[in-house]
Design an enzyme around this catalytic site. Structure first.
Site, PDB file in Angstrom:
ATOM      1  N   SER A  10      -5.621  10.157   6.385  1.00 33.94           N
ATOM      2  CA  SER A  10      -6.054  11.474   5.909  1.00 33.94           C
ATOM      3  C   SER A  10      -7.491  11.479   5.421  1.00 33.94           C
ATOM      4  CB  SER A  10      -5.136  11.950   4.780  1.00 33.94           C
ATOM      5  OG  SER A  10      -5.196  11.055   3.680  1.00 33.94           O
ATOM      6  N   ARG A  51       5.215   9.362   1.679  1.00 31.35           N
ATOM      7  CA  ARG A  51       5.970   8.124   1.873  1.00 31.35           C
ATOM      8  C   ARG A  51       7.293   8.336   2.608  1.00 31.35           C
ATOM      9  NH1 ARG A  51       4.127   3.745  -1.106  1.00 31.35           N
ATOM     10  NH2 ARG A  51       2.353   4.236  -2.446  1.00 31.35           N
ATOM     11  N   LYS A  55       9.579  11.761  14.367  1.00 31.01           N
ATOM     12  CA  LYS A  55      10.007  12.913  15.175  1.00 31.01           C
ATOM     13  C   LYS A  55       9.104  13.107  16.387  1.00 31.01           C
ATOM     14  CE  LYS A  55      10.676  17.920  15.057  1.00 31.01           C
ATOM     15  NZ  LYS A  55      10.703  19.161  14.219  1.00 31.01           N
ATOM     16  N   SER A  67       8.818   0.105   3.311  1.00 31.34           N
ATOM     17  CA  SER A  67       9.507   0.436   2.049  1.00 31.34           C
ATOM     18  C   SER A  67       8.849  -0.345   0.922  1.00 31.34           C
ATOM     19  CB  SER A  67      11.008   0.159   2.171  1.00 31.34           C
ATOM     20  OG  SER A  67      11.253  -1.220   2.417  1.00 31.34           O
ATOM     21  N   THR A 127      -4.075  -5.095  -2.026  1.00 30.35           N
ATOM     22  CA  THR A 127      -4.653  -4.049  -1.177  1.00 30.35           C
ATOM     23  C   THR A 127      -5.532  -3.147  -2.039  1.00 30.35           C
ATOM     24  OG1 THR A 127      -2.986  -2.313  -1.526  1.00 30.35           O
ATOM     25  CG2 THR A 127      -2.473  -4.009   0.138  1.00 30.35           C
TER      26      THR A 127
END
Length: 242
Positions: free
Chosen positions: A37, A107, A116, A132, A179
């Site tokens: 994003s 998430r 989808k 997860s 991270t």
């Protein structure tokens, strides 16, 4: 190379575990598309990836944008979903219901949207890998929603493995991984936090993004693995039982 000629899409591929996975897949010969994003992070990530890699700015909360991404990509072989924002521990009692819903938008619901629109375009032998976290198994105070989202993602992976077969669907369950999501924690508090988290593992270490990338490559390459949650946590879940 193991993934030569294959198309891999990494949602959340502009930093951290996603970027490491994109880099590893490209080294294995894949044609890689990363999506995030944040336009600046996408540009920065592409600057360090091979020239053949592509990038897209996509908000996974926007169903039409997700649909457009996969329409543009076309046929593909593997999808990896690592997108997620930093979540500050907060008791449920302190959250409005709307704020609680927002915490699951990327998430969990971003994962649903991705699957989808990606699944109909995945070629035979392809796979989907979700993300997860060990909070699904060992919740901590103030992270009930994060625990619920992680558990839901693991259940989703198992259900989709059945529903989408023979497409393979798995989940990676990371432990504490170094991270950029930790960057808001200032030094030296961050070093102290990492040291404390390392002490809670059997390996006495913090995970690295490249180790999660290796797990994702394994799931792409091993055609006999589906419906599995792969834990990569340095033995933290077992360490708590000693």
């Amino acid at each position: 190379m193991a993934l030569s000629g294959q198309r891999v899409v990494v949602i959340g591929g502009s930093s951290g575990m996603g970027l490491a996975t994109a880099r590893a897949a490209a080294r294995a010969g894949a044609e890689v598309t990363i999506a995030s994003s944040d336009e600046g992070r996408v540009a920065a990530a592409l600057a360090e990836l091979p020239d053949a890699c592509e990038g897209a700015v996509v908000d996974t909360r926007d169903e039409e944008a997700v649909a457009a991404l996969f329409a543009r990509v076309g046929e593909l072989d593997h999808v990896v979903f690592t997108a997620g924002d930093a979540v500050r521990p907060q008791p449920l009692a302190d959250l409005s219901l709307e704020a609680a819903r927002q915490l699951l938008e990327v998430r969990f619901w971003g994962t649903v949207a991705t699957v989808k629109y990606a699944a109909p375009r995945i070629r035979p032998g392809g796979s989907i890998a979700l993300t997860s976290g060990t909070v699904s198994v060992r919740p901590v105070a103030g992270a009930a929603l994060a625990s619920g989202a992680a558990s839901a993602t693991e259940g989703l992976a198992r259900g989709l493995a059945v529903e989408l077969a023979p497409i393979r669907v798995n989940a990676v369950r990371p432990g504490a991984i170094r991270t950029p999501l930790w960057d808001p924690v200032p030094e030296p508090q961050r070093a102290a936090l990492f040291s404390a988290l390392a002490d809670q593992t059997l390996t006495r270490s913090i995970g690295e993004a490249e180790q999660i990338a290796a797990a994702h490559l394994y799931l792409m390459e091993n055609a006999f693995v589906t419906g599995t949650v792969l834990t990569v946590d340095g033995g933290a879940l077992l360490a708590g039982s000693r």
